[in-house]
Design an enzyme around this catalytic site. Structure first.
Site, PDB file in Angstrom:
ATOM      1  N   ASP A  80     -13.773  -4.574 -20.345  1.00 58.62           N
ATOM      2  CA  ASP A  80     -12.695  -4.296 -18.928  1.00 58.62           C
ATOM      3  C   ASP A  80     -12.333  -4.633 -18.472  1.00 58.62           C
ATOM      4  OD1 ASP A  80     -15.118  -5.952 -18.140  1.00 58.62           O
ATOM      5  OD2 ASP A  80     -16.317  -4.550 -16.626  1.00 58.62           O
ATOM      6  N   LYS A 131     -21.760 -17.741  -6.263  1.00 55.45           N
ATOM      7  CA  LYS A 131     -21.581 -17.301  -5.079  1.00 55.45           C
ATOM      8  C   LYS A 131     -21.778 -18.317  -4.139  1.00 55.45           C
ATOM      9  CE  LYS A 131     -24.151 -12.877  -5.618  1.00 55.45           C
ATOM     10  NZ  LYS A 131     -25.076 -12.293  -6.317  1.00 55.45           N
ATOM     11  N   ASP A 148      -8.965  -6.734 -13.717  1.00 53.07           N
ATOM     12  CA  ASP A 148     -10.031  -5.829 -14.661  1.00 53.07           C
ATOM     13  C   ASP A 148     -10.648  -4.336 -14.338  1.00 53.07           C
ATOM     14  OD1 ASP A 148     -13.301  -5.722 -13.027  1.00 53.07           O
ATOM     15  OD2 ASP A 148     -11.607  -7.013 -12.085  1.00 53.07           O
TER      16      ASP A 148
END
Ligand code: GTP
Length: 360
Positions: free
Chosen positions: A107, A158, A218
Site C-alpha cells: 500500500d 508511538k 500510502d
C-alpha cells in the site's frame, strides 16, 4: 537484487468499504490499479521476478493479474491459508527467493531509488536495510533512529513528545538478505515491523536505514486514499502508466470518453475510459472512473468516483468518495466526508438535514 516480494495479504480494514469487494492493492489510483505503480518502480530497477504474498481474496488477484505477462513481469504466488502477518508472509516466500530481496508493503507508492538503497545495503554488509521517510509530524508514527553511518539505533513506537528526537519513519520498503529472512520463525503470525526488526536489533544484527526524500505516500486509510489522488492529479504526466490523454490544461480523459461541449470543467479533472459527462459542472480535484456517467445539471467538487457509477441529473457532490457501480439518483446532495460503498443506490433527493435550519 533481482527479486521482490510484495505484501498483499492484509484485510485493508481501514479502507473499508472499498476493500470489501476489492483488495487494497487492486484499488485504482487515478484509474490504474495501485499495484501497477509498484510494478513500474520495480521494473525501472530491472526487477521482473515478483513474489506476491497473498491471503485475503487471493483468487481475486489471480483472476485479475494472472502470471504477470500482461505487465511485463513474472509473478509467483505465495499463498497463506491464514494470515501470517508481514514477517510470516516474507518467511513463507523464502522458497521462491535466491538472493538479496526487495520487499514492498502493498500500500505504499514511491519513487524510491532502489539501486542507491542496494549500494548502501551492500556497502555496509547489512542484513536488512529499511527505507526511511522523513515526515513533518512524526508523533503519529513509529520512529526509526540511525547513527551518522545509517546504522539503526532505535525503534520507537508511538513516541511521547520527549521521545521525538528524529522524524524518520518506516517507509514500508526493505532490502533483506536471505539469512535474515531465514531467521524469521516459519508458519507463525509475526509482524516484521513490531516483532522481527526490534528483536534483530537487540541481537546486534546489522540493520541499516536508507533515507528516501522523494515521493512517498500510502493508501492505508480513506483519507490517504483520497489524498494520494489529489496529490497525483497534479503530477499525471510523471506517470506513463496513466494512459488518459490531456485534452487541455487541467483535463485528462481516457479513450471513448464523451464530454458535452457545455460541461463546465474548472480544476484538475481526470476522466476514465468510456465516460459520459453531460452539461455538468466539475470543479477542483475530481477523478472519475471508467464507464461512469455524469448527467446534466450535476455538480461535482473535489470528489472521487470509481468505475461504472452514474451521478444522475442535478446532484451535488462535494468532497465525497463514491464506489463502483453506484447510482446517485436525481437531485441528491452528498457532502464532505460522505463515502458510498460499491453497488449502492442513493436518493433520489437524498440529503442531510441540518438541526440549525429548524432553530428559528
Ligand atoms: P488494515 O486492516 O487497514 O490495517 O490494513 P492491512 O491489513 O493492509 O494492514 P497494514 O496496512 O498494516 O499492512 C501493510 C502491508 O502488509 C499491506 O500491503 C498488507 O496487504 C500487507 N499485509 C498485512 N498483513 C499481512 C499478512 O498477514 N499477509 C500478507 N501476505 N500481507 C499482509
Amino acid at each position: 537484487m533481482k527479486k521482490a516480494v510484495i505484501l498483499m495479504g492484509g484485510l485493508g480494514t481501514r479502507l473499508r468499504p472499498f476493500t470489501i469487494h476489492t483488495p487494497k492493492p487492486l484499488l485504482p489510483v487515478l484509474n490504474v490499479p495501485f499495484f501497477a505503480y509498484q510494478l513500474d518502480l520495480l521494473k525501472r530497477f530491472g526487477i521482473h521476478d515478483i513474489v506476491l504474498a497473498l491471503g485475503y481474496r487471493s483468487a481475486h488477484f489471480k483472476r485479475m493479474i494472472g502470471n504477470g505477462r500482461k505487465w511485463g513481469v513474472r509473478f509467483r504466488y505465495s499463498l497463506e491459508k491464514t494470515p501470517l502477518g508481514t514477517g510470516g508472509a516474507i518467511r513463507k516466500a523464502l522458497p521462491f527467493l535466491n538472493g538479496p530481496t526487495v520487499v514492498l508493503n502493498g500500500d505504499v507508492l514511491s519513487d524510491m531509488h532502489l539501486s542507491d538503497m542496494f549500494h548502501l545495503h551492500s556497502g555496509k554488509n547489512a542484513e536488512a536495510t529499511l527505507a526511511l521517510f522523513p515526515v513533518k509530524d512524526p508523533s503519529a508514527f513509529g520512529l526509526i533512529e540511525t547513527d551518522s553511518e545509517g546504522r539503526i539505533l532505535r525503534f520507537t513506537e508511538k513516541p511521547s513528545p520527549d521521545e521525538i528526537t528524529v522524524n524518520t519513519i518506516n517507509a514500508g520498503a526493505y532490502l533483506l538478505e536471505l539469512s535474515f529472512i531465514r531467521s524469521i520463525p516459519p508458519d507463525k503470525n509475526v509482524s516484521i515491523e513490531r516483532d522481527v526488526f526490534p528483536v534483530a536489533l537487540k541481537d546486534g544484527r546489522a540493520l541499516y536505514g536508507f533515507v528516501h526524500r522523494g515521493l512517498w505516500t500510502d493508501i492505508g486509510t480513506l483519507k490517504s486514499y483520497w489524498q494520494v489522488h489529489k496529490d497525483l492529479l497534479h503530477k499525471i504526466s510523471n506517470f506513463p502508466i496513466i494512459t488518459a490523454k490531456q485534452i487541455r490544461r487541467g483535463l485528462w480523459a481516457g479513450k471513448k470518453t464523451v464530454i458535452h461541449p457545455d460541461a463546465k470543467i474548472d480544476g484538475t479533472v481526470l476522466l476514465g475510459e468510456g465516460c459520459h459527462v453531460g452539461r455538468a459542472v466539475l470543479k477542483g480535484a475530481v477523478c472519475i472512473g471508467n464507464g461512469s456517467q455524469i448527467k446534466d445539471g450535476a455538480q461535482i467538487t473535489d470528489s472521487l468516483i470509481l468505475d461504472r457509477t452514474t451521478v444522475h441529473s442535478s446532484c451535488r457532490l462535494d468532497h465525497c468518495l463514491i464506489g463502483n457501480h453506484c447510482h446517485i439518483q436525481e437531485s441528491s446532495i452528498l457532502g464532505p466526508g460522505d463515502v458510498v460503498a460499491d453497488r449502492s443506490t442513493v436518493g433520489p433527493f437524498a440529503q442531510r438535514f441540518s438541526y440549525e435550519d429548524d432553530a428559528t
